[in-house]
Design an enzyme around this catalytic site. Structure first.
Site, mmCIF file in Angstrom:
data_model
loop_
_atom_site.group_PDB
_atom_site.id
_atom_site.type_symbol
_atom_site.label_atom_id
_atom_site.label_comp_id
_atom_site.label_asym_id
_atom_site.label_seq_id
_atom_site.Cartn_x
_atom_site.Cartn_y
_atom_site.Cartn_z
ATOM 1 N N LYS A 31 0.795 -1.239 0.000
ATOM 2 C CA LYS A 31 0.000 0.000 0.000
ATOM 3 C C LYS A 31 0.824 1.283 0.000
ATOM 4 C CE LYS A 31 -3.404 -1.026 -0.591
ATOM 5 N NZ LYS A 31 -3.739 -1.707 -1.901
ATOM 6 N N ALA A 32 2.099 1.172 -0.361
ATOM 7 C CA ALA A 32 2.947 2.367 -0.365
ATOM 8 C C ALA A 32 2.963 3.076 -1.717
ATOM 9 C CB ALA A 32 4.369 1.980 0.032
ATOM 10 N N HIS A 92 7.045 -7.471 -2.147
ATOM 11 C CA HIS A 92 6.848 -6.811 -0.848
ATOM 12 C C HIS A 92 7.811 -7.403 0.186
ATOM 13 C CE1 HIS A 92 3.408 -4.629 -2.196
ATOM 14 N NE2 HIS A 92 2.526 -5.610 -2.138
ATOM 15 N N SER A 122 -4.432 3.001 4.450
ATOM 16 C CA SER A 122 -4.638 2.341 3.160
ATOM 17 C C SER A 122 -4.680 0.820 3.338
ATOM 18 C CB SER A 122 -3.505 2.744 2.207
ATOM 19 O OG SER A 122 -3.732 2.217 0.935
ATOM 20 N N MET A 231 -8.428 1.542 -5.835
ATOM 21 C CA MET A 231 -8.056 2.948 -6.027
ATOM 22 C C MET A 231 -8.993 3.753 -5.134
ATOM 23 S SD MET A 231 -5.567 3.249 -8.135
ATOM 24 C CE MET A 231 -4.635 2.084 -9.133
HETATM 25 P P1 A3P Z 1 -5.234 4.737 -0.751
HETATM 26 O O1 A3P Z 1 -5.796 3.502 -0.120
HETATM 27 O O2 A3P Z 1 -4.736 5.712 0.269
HETATM 28 O O3 A3P Z 1 -6.147 5.382 -1.738
HETATM 29 P P2 A3P Z 1 -0.299 -0.238 -3.634
HETATM 30 O O4 A3P Z 1 -0.337 -0.090 -5.099
HETATM 31 O O5 A3P Z 1 1.085 -0.286 -3.069
HETATM 32 O O6 A3P Z 1 -1.181 -1.338 -3.172
HETATM 33 O O7 A3P Z 1 -0.883 1.121 -3.017
HETATM 34 C C1 A3P Z 1 -2.244 1.465 -3.150
HETATM 35 C C2 A3P Z 1 -2.435 2.905 -2.722
HETATM 36 O O8 A3P Z 1 -1.880 3.769 -3.742
HETATM 37 C C3 A3P Z 1 -3.899 3.270 -2.587
HETATM 38 O O9 A3P Z 1 -3.929 4.298 -1.593
HETATM 39 C C4 A3P Z 1 -4.176 3.823 -3.976
HETATM 40 O O10 A3P Z 1 -5.318 4.635 -4.085
HETATM 41 C C5 A3P Z 1 -2.908 4.641 -4.212
HETATM 42 N N1 A3P Z 1 -2.683 4.948 -5.628
HETATM 43 C C6 A3P Z 1 -2.665 4.122 -6.672
HETATM 44 N N2 A3P Z 1 -2.482 4.796 -7.820
HETATM 45 C C7 A3P Z 1 -2.359 6.100 -7.482
HETATM 46 C C8 A3P Z 1 -2.151 7.306 -8.214
HETATM 47 N N3 A3P Z 1 -2.037 7.296 -9.537
HETATM 48 N N4 A3P Z 1 -2.081 8.472 -7.536
HETATM 49 C C9 A3P Z 1 -2.212 8.480 -6.196
HETATM 50 N N5 A3P Z 1 -2.397 7.378 -5.438
HETATM 51 C C10 A3P Z 1 -2.478 6.204 -6.080
#
Ligand code: A3P
Length: 270
Positions: A31-32, A92, A122, A231
């Protein structure tokens, strides 16, 4: 922890995986900003060609090294077997568990880190919608689990610190989610045609609406977007909508203890 059992069963194969020197690794704590970084890298490798980057889903374009899905979804290693280098591989895994072949072959590694509180929020929502991981339980308890590293892929604190400490020695490009957000602030006039395009194509809204990047390609039985979309918000500072002042203070005190040995410039608002 659900999925991680499968990882343990296949561990000898995963750890023996040997990449090609041309392969690249995108490493993150869950989730980073993994998916976002994957899309940016794919667009860079394809010179901003939107259609080329819609050739397949995020999962099929970027083998997820350690993941084991229930059949018939191919595991990360299955995908890797059928893909020719150069590949962009996702993991991860904490740095100690990354197969040593990545270091021996001097593969390029990008690490993306996100501030702890937004990362936690997240992950909490992701654990609600991801039926392959344990349910997060009540918010208050989830904060405790996160602080103790009792979540899938373990401690956020150790993860971000251990990559940070090794970044220079191992040539790791260490990026921050919050900096990626700031890129969109650079006025158009200062960006070239291609980079301007990539910033637009990888905006939260564009990726949310891109069926090859928004994880709606995963069966609903695993990812239930009606509970919380993958998202979700894509913001910096959403933690302020979740933590009470008392929870925030308790978290900060523990954070100061757990992070005392490093000085990683995280920001929790922009
Ligand atoms: P949130 O839950 O805060 O919305 P990962 O890809 O590591 O699983 O991380 C998912 C997080 O990245 C989610 O955060 C998601 O919405 C955010 N994310 C994905 N694409 C993004 C983008 N283009 N711009 C901003 N945040 C994005």
């Amino acid at each position: 922890y659900g999925k991680l059992n499968y990882i343990v069963q296949k561990w000898s194969n995963i750890s023996a995986f040997c990449p090609d020197p041309s392969d690249m690794l995108i490493a993150t704590y869950p989730k980073a900003g993994t998916t976002w970084t994957q899309e940016i890298v794919d667009l860079l490798l394809h010179n901003g060609d939107e259609e080329a980057c819609k050739r397949a889903s995020t999962s099929d374009r970027f083998p997820f090294l350690e993941i084991q899905y229930p059949p018939p979804i191919p595991s990360g290693l299955d995908l890797l077997k059928n893909m020719k280098p150069p590949r962009v591989i996702k993991t991860h895994l904490p740095i100690q568990l990354v197969p040593k072949g990545f270091w021996e072959n001097k593969c390029k590694v990008i690490y993306v880190a996100r501030n702890a509180k937004d990362n936690l929020v997240s992950y909490y929502h992701f654990d609600r919608m991801n039926q392959a991981q344990p349910q997060p339980g009540p918010w208050e308890e989830y904060i405790q689990k996160f602080m103790r590293g009792k979540v899938a892929w373990g401690s956020w604190y150790d993860h971000v610190k251990d990559y940070w400490k090794e970044r220079e020695k191992r040539n790791i490009l260490y990026l921050f989610f919050e900096d990626l957000k700031k890129v969109a602030w650079v006025p158009h006039a200062f960006r070239s045609g291609v980079s301007n395009r990539i910033v637009q194509l990888t905006s939260f809204k564009n990726m949310r609406d891109n069926p090859m990047a928004n994880y709606t390609f995963i069966p609903k039985i695993m990812f239930d977007h009606s509970i919380s979309p993958f998202m979700r918000r894509g913001e910096v500072g959403d933690w302020t909508n979740h933590f009470t002042p008392a929870q925030s203070q308790m978290f900060d005190e523990d954070y100061a203890r757990q992070m005392a040995d490093v000085d990683i410039p995280f920001c929790t608002s922009i």
